[in-house]
Write a protein that holds these residues in place. Structure first.
Motif, mmCIF file in Angstrom:
data_model
loop_
_atom_site.group_PDB
_atom_site.id
_atom_site.type_symbol
_atom_site.label_atom_id
_atom_site.label_comp_id
_atom_site.label_asym_id
_atom_site.label_seq_id
_atom_site.Cartn_x
_atom_site.Cartn_y
_atom_site.Cartn_z
ATOM 1 N N LEU A 37 37.345 41.740 38.234
ATOM 2 C CA LEU A 37 37.016 43.013 38.861
ATOM 3 C C LEU A 37 35.634 43.505 38.443
ATOM 4 O O LEU A 37 34.895 44.086 39.261
ATOM 5 C CB LEU A 37 38.079 44.058 38.503
ATOM 6 C CG LEU A 37 39.469 43.834 39.102
ATOM 7 C CD1 LEU A 37 40.451 44.871 38.575
ATOM 8 C CD2 LEU A 37 39.407 43.892 40.624
ATOM 9 N N PHE A 38 35.280 43.257 37.190
ATOM 10 C CA PHE A 38 33.951 43.668 36.723
ATOM 11 C C PHE A 38 32.855 42.899 37.455
ATOM 12 O O PHE A 38 31.833 43.486 37.859
ATOM 13 C CB PHE A 38 33.848 43.441 35.216
ATOM 14 C CG PHE A 38 32.464 43.688 34.669
ATOM 15 C CD1 PHE A 38 31.992 44.975 34.483
ATOM 16 C CD2 PHE A 38 31.621 42.613 34.345
ATOM 17 C CE1 PHE A 38 30.714 45.199 33.990
ATOM 18 C CE2 PHE A 38 30.356 42.833 33.855
ATOM 19 C CZ PHE A 38 29.893 44.132 33.683
ATOM 20 N N VAL A 39 33.061 41.595 37.644
ATOM 21 C CA VAL A 39 32.059 40.785 38.351
ATOM 22 C C VAL A 39 31.909 41.252 39.798
ATOM 23 O O VAL A 39 30.795 41.382 40.324
ATOM 24 C CB VAL A 39 32.439 39.294 38.282
ATOM 25 C CG1 VAL A 39 31.541 38.474 39.199
ATOM 26 C CG2 VAL A 39 32.328 38.783 36.850
ATOM 27 N N TRP A 84 41.430 38.243 32.238
ATOM 28 C CA TRP A 84 40.781 37.553 33.357
ATOM 29 C C TRP A 84 40.685 38.465 34.579
ATOM 30 O O TRP A 84 39.676 38.449 35.307
ATOM 31 C CB TRP A 84 41.552 36.283 33.708
ATOM 32 C CG TRP A 84 41.257 35.138 32.802
ATOM 33 C CD1 TRP A 84 42.035 34.670 31.781
ATOM 34 C CD2 TRP A 84 40.098 34.306 32.824
ATOM 35 N NE1 TRP A 84 41.439 33.597 31.164
ATOM 36 C CE2 TRP A 84 40.239 33.348 31.793
ATOM 37 C CE3 TRP A 84 38.952 34.282 33.608
ATOM 38 C CZ2 TRP A 84 39.285 32.384 31.525
ATOM 39 C CZ3 TRP A 84 37.995 33.306 33.357
ATOM 40 C CH2 TRP A 84 38.163 32.369 32.323
ATOM 41 N N ILE A 124 40.538 41.782 34.618
ATOM 42 C CA ILE A 124 39.519 42.802 34.366
ATOM 43 C C ILE A 124 38.121 42.208 34.493
ATOM 44 O O ILE A 124 37.208 42.820 35.062
ATOM 45 C CB ILE A 124 39.744 43.427 32.977
ATOM 46 C CG1 ILE A 124 41.052 44.225 32.956
ATOM 47 C CG2 ILE A 124 38.563 44.336 32.605
ATOM 48 C CD1 ILE A 124 41.427 44.743 31.594
ATOM 49 N N GLY A 125 37.952 40.984 33.977
ATOM 50 C CA GLY A 125 36.651 40.332 34.104
ATOM 51 C C GLY A 125 36.276 40.061 35.552
ATOM 52 O O GLY A 125 35.123 40.253 35.964
ATOM 53 N N ALA A 144 32.604 44.244 41.035
ATOM 54 C CA ALA A 144 31.941 45.550 41.044
ATOM 55 C C ALA A 144 30.444 45.416 40.760
ATOM 56 O O ALA A 144 29.616 46.117 41.370
ATOM 57 C CB ALA A 144 32.600 46.467 40.006
ATOM 58 N N LEU A 145 30.084 44.499 39.852
ATOM 59 C CA LEU A 145 28.675 44.300 39.536
ATOM 60 C C LEU A 145 27.903 43.757 40.738
ATOM 61 O O LEU A 145 26.775 44.182 41.017
ATOM 62 C CB LEU A 145 28.549 43.343 38.346
ATOM 63 C CG LEU A 145 27.124 43.018 37.884
ATOM 64 C CD1 LEU A 145 26.408 44.277 37.427
ATOM 65 C CD2 LEU A 145 27.152 41.982 36.768
#
Length: 367
Positions: free
Chosen positions: A10-12, A5, A7-8, A14-15
């Motif tokens: 942080l990915f959102v 969760w 990592i997800g 960053a996106l």
């Protein structure tokens, strides 16, 4: 599980910031893709009548450019008149505010509050006079940037329309050789094109009516250049929630620049808000229907998100992007719950007691 969760998330994040920083590159691409989805059915119909895709794409893009150029040429002179009139009219508005302030006992010139207001007004006037050159330079810079983005969008739109059949066939070829999967992907693309074309065409007709009604109402109120304000109202009405209020605020300012007195200053804005209320509560639900309707909460959140990311262009494409997302989610079993939240259902919601099942009551809140 927690690491996944995190990592997800942080990915959102960053996106989102990547989308915001790359808006100058991505905005023309996304707008061209949206327009290509809308105009592709027309190119396909022209191809059925023997007109090649390259020629059909050129005809459609030329028609768009011709229509936009004609409207811009007709509105250039009225817009220049308002621009020349703005400094003098703004001074008149500030003077009128000074007179209104003097009518209230607590804001008369003898009080310190009134003196501060006068100083603030004088500082605004001085700043407008001193920063006129900087404002003109920033407008020219934004104009050049907009011209480059518009040219990139038009060129990319032509290539997308002219090579639609080739691009679609290549996209299907790279998929695994499973006929059912390819049929689902092709059906999803066709559904996106159909729903997006219907929505944009219907909304364009609605906003055309809003613009004509606004221009007629403003001409009856003797507001200068009602056609200019009608076009502005029609264009701003493409932006849900935010656009109509921006148009109303602009019309209120335009009314304050006229020679009207008292509540007559607010008549242009009130006329537009009345037209918008009629359109949003009666005309749009009847013409758009439940098939193309989107949950209002989803629309509002999408407009806020894309306006924060890409500004005005993001607010314009927020609803078309929602329609594309809903079409994709409807054809994926794992994502159908998202489509359920995005759709505006015409059925009444079940009561909470009935959802709990027979024999169960609502939990009591302590205190």
């Amino acid at each position: 599980m927690r690491n996944a969760w995190a990592i997800g998330g942080l990915f959102v994040i960053a996106l989102l910031f990547l989308l915001r920083e790359a808006r100058s590159l991505l905005v023309p691409v996304v707008i061209a893709l949206m327009l290509a989805f809308v105009l592709t059915p027309a190119v396909r119909r022209l191809r059925r009548h023997g007109i090649p895709e390259t020629l059909g794409a050129a005809l459609l893009v030329g028609a768009l450019l011709g229509t936009g150029g004609t409207v811009a040429a007709l509105l250039a002179e009225p817009a220049a008149q308002w621009w020349e009139r703005a400094p003098r009219a703004l001074g008149s508005v500030l003077s009128r505010i000074d007179r209104w302030r003097g009518e209230f006992p607590g804001l008369r010139s003898g009080s310190g509050r009134a003196q501060g207001a006068v100083e603030a007004t004088d500082s605004v006037k001085a700043r407008l006079a001193s920063e006129g050159v900087a404002l003109t330079g920033s407008l020219l810079t934004e104009g050049v940037r907009f011209t480059l983005s518009a040219a990139s969008t038009v060129i990319l739109l032509y290539f997308l329309l002219a090579s639609e059949h080739w691009l679609l066939s290549r996209c299907l070829e790279v998929l695994p050789a499973r006929p059912r999967l390819r049929a689902v992907v092709l059906g999803g693309l066709r559904a996106v094109q159909r729903d997006l074309s219907r929505y944009v065409l219907t909304l364009s007709l609605i906003n055309l009516g809003v613009g004509l009604a606004t221009a007629l109402a403003l001409s009856l109120l003797d507001l200068p250049n009602p056609g200019l304000w009608g076009v502005a109202a029609a264009l701003l009405n493409f932006i849900p929630y935010i656009g109509p209020w921006v148009a109303a605020a602009a019309l209120a300012l335009a009314g304050a620049m006229t020679d009207a007195q008292g509540l007559q200053l607010l008549l242009p804005a009130a006329a537009f808000l009345s037209i918008h209320a009629l359109e949003s509560n009666l005309v749009s639900p009847w013409l758009i229907g439940s098939r193309l309707a989107i949950n209002p909460l989803s629309v509002f959140l999408s407009v806020l998100l894309w306006a924060w990311l890409w500004g005005l262009a993001g607010a314009l494409i927020a609803v078309p992007l929602l329609i594309c997302l809903r079409c994709v989610c409807r054809r994926n079993r794992k994502l159908r719950v998202i489509a359920l939240y995005l759709s505006a259902s015409s059925r009444p919601c079940a009561s909470l007691r009935s959802l709990l099942g027979p024999g169960r009551s609502l939990p009591k809140v302590p205190g």
